[in-house]
Structures are given as C-alpha cells and as structure tokens.
Enzyme design. Structure first.
Site, PDB file in Angstrom:
ATOM      1  N   HIS A  68      -2.806   7.115   4.096  1.00 58.92           N
ATOM      2  CA  HIS A  68      -3.318   5.912   3.433  1.00 58.92           C
ATOM      3  C   HIS A  68      -4.629   5.510   4.117  1.00 58.92           C
ATOM      4  CE1 HIS A  68      -3.876   2.048   1.786  1.00 58.92           C
ATOM      5  NE2 HIS A  68      -3.479   1.382   2.851  1.00 58.92           N
ATOM      6  N   ASN A  85     -10.200   0.534   1.148  1.00 57.75           N
ATOM      7  CA  ASN A  85      -8.740   0.544   1.032  1.00 57.75           C
ATOM      8  C   ASN A  85      -8.371   0.206  -0.414  1.00 57.75           C
ATOM      9  OD1 ASN A  85      -6.005   0.004   1.083  1.00 57.75           O
ATOM     10  ND2 ASN A  85      -6.082  -1.255   2.923  1.00 57.75           N
ATOM     11  N   CYS A 103       0.824  -1.224   0.000  1.00 58.60           N
ATOM     12  CA  CYS A 103       0.000   0.000   0.000  1.00 58.60           C
ATOM     13  C   CYS A 103       0.849   1.262   0.000  1.00 58.60           C
ATOM     14  CB  CYS A 103      -0.921   0.011   1.220  1.00 58.60           C
ATOM     15  SG  CYS A 103      -2.066  -1.358   1.238  1.00 58.60           S
TER      16      CYS A 103
END
Ligand code: UT7
Length: 335
Positions: free
Chosen positions: A260, A290, A117
C-alpha cells in the site's frame, strides 16, 4: 471435493488514472506547505484528481473493463463483484452494484467491503474464499477511491497525501498449482481513533430525530499521522512474516512486493526490516500519492503491464489502513 482443491488465480489487471495532475507546487498555494517537505516526509511529488462529476463507480468501471479485457473474459462471465472503497458513490446501493450495472455483470453477486486502505486486500480475500469454496468461478475485485471528495483541503497534515484512482483484478478458479497461495487479514478497532471520517452522522441528535441541516458538516478524514506511522510499520512486518510462513515462502524468494502506497518512509522501513532489496519493491507513491484501496491494484496493473511480473513469480501484496485494518497476500503470478 473439486472445490476444496481449487485456487484463485489472477487472470487480468486494469486501472484508471485520472488525467488531472495536482503537484506539490500547486498545493503550496492551497496550504502552508512546500514541495521539499512533502517530498522528504512522504515521497509524493504529485497526485491525480478525478474530474468533477466523476464517481468512484465510473473509475471502477474503467479499471474493471481493462482487467476483463486482459483476462479475455466478458462482464457476463462474472459470478462475483467485490469493491474495496471508503468513498462509494453513496451509502447504498453499494458501489459494487452500481459498477455491476455499468459494466453489465448481470449474473454476479455484488458487494462493497469497507476496510480503510486495506479494502482491496480484504475484497481479494472475500473473492478468494468464494472461488475456493466453489461459490464463484470468475470474480472481479476492485479498489477505487475519490478521496479528493473527502479531503479537508485546509488540513496540511492530510490533504498533501491523498489522490484519486482505481485498480482491478479478475480472479478465476484454477486447479493449477499457482494463484493465491496465502492471504491473511487483521484488524484492531481499539486504534480506530488514529484515522477516521468525520461525517454528517456526528451531528445527528439521535435516531428518529431530524438534525439541524444547516449544522451538517461535509464528510472528511482526520489522522494522527505519527502514531499511525509507527503502528503501520509494526503491523506490516508482522502480517508479511505470517503470510510468507503460511505460504512456505522465504523473503529471499519474493520477486516483487507491491505494498500500500501511504508513505515512502513506511515502505522503506518495511523493506529494511524484511531484508528486501528496494529493487524488489514497486512504488507509485511519487506519482499518485495515497489512493487508499486503489493503491495496490493501480500499482499492480502498472507492474504487470510494465513487464515486472512473469509466470511463477512470487508477488507479495501488503496493506494497512483505517480500522485499524491490515493484511497481506502471497500470490504465485500466472499471466
Ligand atoms: O493510508 C494508510 C494510513 N496512512 C498512513 O499510514 C500515514 C502515516 N503517517 C505518515 O505518513 C506521516 O506521519 C505524515 C506524512 C502524515 C507526517 O509526517 P511526520 O514526519 O510524521 O510529520 P509530523 O506529523 O511529525 O509533523 C512534523 C512537522 C510538524 O511541525 P512541528 O510541530 O514540528 O513544527 C507539522 O506541523 O511537520 C509539520 N507538517 C507539515 N509541514 C509542511 C505537517 N504536515 C506538513 C505539511 N507541510 N504538509
């Protein structure tokens, strides 16, 4: 000498948000879960899913063209294309090369960065260094993912979290006192077992020996959510404080934090530890879930186009993901 004094500044942003919406209520029909659980434990209400046949490079191209448009640059101006992704169209050629061809960035060098990520911040660092050392004048940095293609739709612990999308920024060399003030990356492979992909390679008997094709599993991800949660909060705080210190910026000076988007509880815990008011934290997790490498540039584009950033504002971006990897950047906004 000129190159040493240069900085990279953000000239434009863009994103691609798939049209199809998958709500928590929809997921109640897929796995044993509830809207109440997902909302309370993650902050997610819905996520977007790419239409069938749409690849990461297609979404990346849409985001890239929007970013180039707002930067008032042509694809042919780009010297570098860097894509952060864990879901490239194929292992090779890189998603960045496919993207380069799709948008016509024919002069650019192109590469993917695999950092879970954290892919976007890692890609941003690569482009920042190339600009600072004089290797590039204009660079395209993209975070793009089709996570729906690597999701185990029978695992309620992960399938409710993920979504698809893409975001992009265009960086250009500047001699101004704005742009990327500091950017720092970290990783610790000893925690790789907390989030990883199970893929076809695991069934391969060894190099040079043909696998039993009928035994090949699809590629999907596995996560130890609880342990990851704790590491995430620690690492995000550590890298943020370091990045701020290196930029000579105090928490009180931050105009906007774009973290994030993994879990609203992680984001809130980080804000609380930093002493940062939640009105300075930009979240999109409720709408998009996400989206891994895409989450920061998607949120950044929305914040920038929504008037949440003005020239001279101090933007903090901070991320965490599989690897483990983590990183942060303090940017003085320039558009
Ligand atoms: O993108 C970068 C990396 N990702 C992250 O950083 C994610 C970090 N981790 C998390 O966000 C959270 O750990 C999760 C959202 C994944 C899970 O939340 P949690 O509060 O840590 O829940 P848990 O895993 O401790 O599970 C609590 C309970 C369990 O039931 P029991 O054992 O208490 O009976 C789970 O089986 O919740 C259950 N559960 C669910 N229930 C309904 C787990 N997933 C679900 C679900 N719906 N989707």
């Amino acid at each position: 000498m000129l190159a040493e004094m240069s900085r990279a500044k953000v000239m434009g942003t863009g994103s691609y948000i798939p049209e199809a919406v998958l709500t928590n209520r929809d997921l109640e029909k897929v796995v044993d879960t509830s809207d109440a659980w997902i909302t309370r434990r993650t902050g997610i209400k819905e996520r977007r899913i790419a239409t069938e046949g749409m690849n990461t490079s297609d979404m990346a191209a849409a985001a890239a063209l929007e970013a180039l448009g707002s930067a008032e640059l042509e694809a042919g101006d780009l010297d570098l294309v860097v894509v952060g992704t864990v879901t490239p169209d194929r292992q090779f050629p890189s998603c960045a090369c496919v993207l380069q061809e799709k948008i016509g960035a024919l002069r650019a060098a192109s590469m993917d960065v695999s950092a879970g990520c954290s892919g976007f911040i890692y890609a941003l660092s690569v482009a920042n260094n190339a600009i600072r050392c004089g290797e590039a004048n204009h660079a395209l940095v993209v975070g793009a993912e089709v996570l729906s293609g690597v999701t185990n739709w029978t695992d309620r612990g992960t399938c409710v979290l993920l979504g698809d999308g893409a975001g992009a920024v265009v960086l250009s060399r500047t001699e101004d006192d704005t742009g990327i003030r500091s950017i720092h990356l970290r990783s610790d492979g000893s925690f790789g077992n907390l989030l990883y992909s199970v893929d076809q390679c695991e069934d391969r008997p060894g190099p040079g020996v043909l696998p039993d094709m009928s035994a090949l599993k699809p590629y999907y991800l596995v996560m130890d959510g609880q342990k990851l949660f704790k590491k995430a909060v620690e690492c995000l705080e550590e890298i943020t404080l370091w990045t701020l210190q290196r930029a000579g910026v105090d928490v009180s000076e931050i105009s906007l934090m774009v973290p994030h988007q993994a879990n609203i509880r992680i984001i809130n815990a980080l804000a609380q530890r930093l002493g940062l008011n939640t009105d300075k934290v930009y979240t999109t997790i409720e709408k998009y879930g996400n989206t891994s490498s895409a989450s920061i540039p998607m949120a950044l584009n929305e914040a920038a186009k929504g008037g949440r950033l003005a020239p001279k504002d101090k933007l903090l971006m901070v991320t965490f993901g599989a690897g483990l990897t983590w990183g942060a950047s303090l940017v003085e906004w320039s558009i």
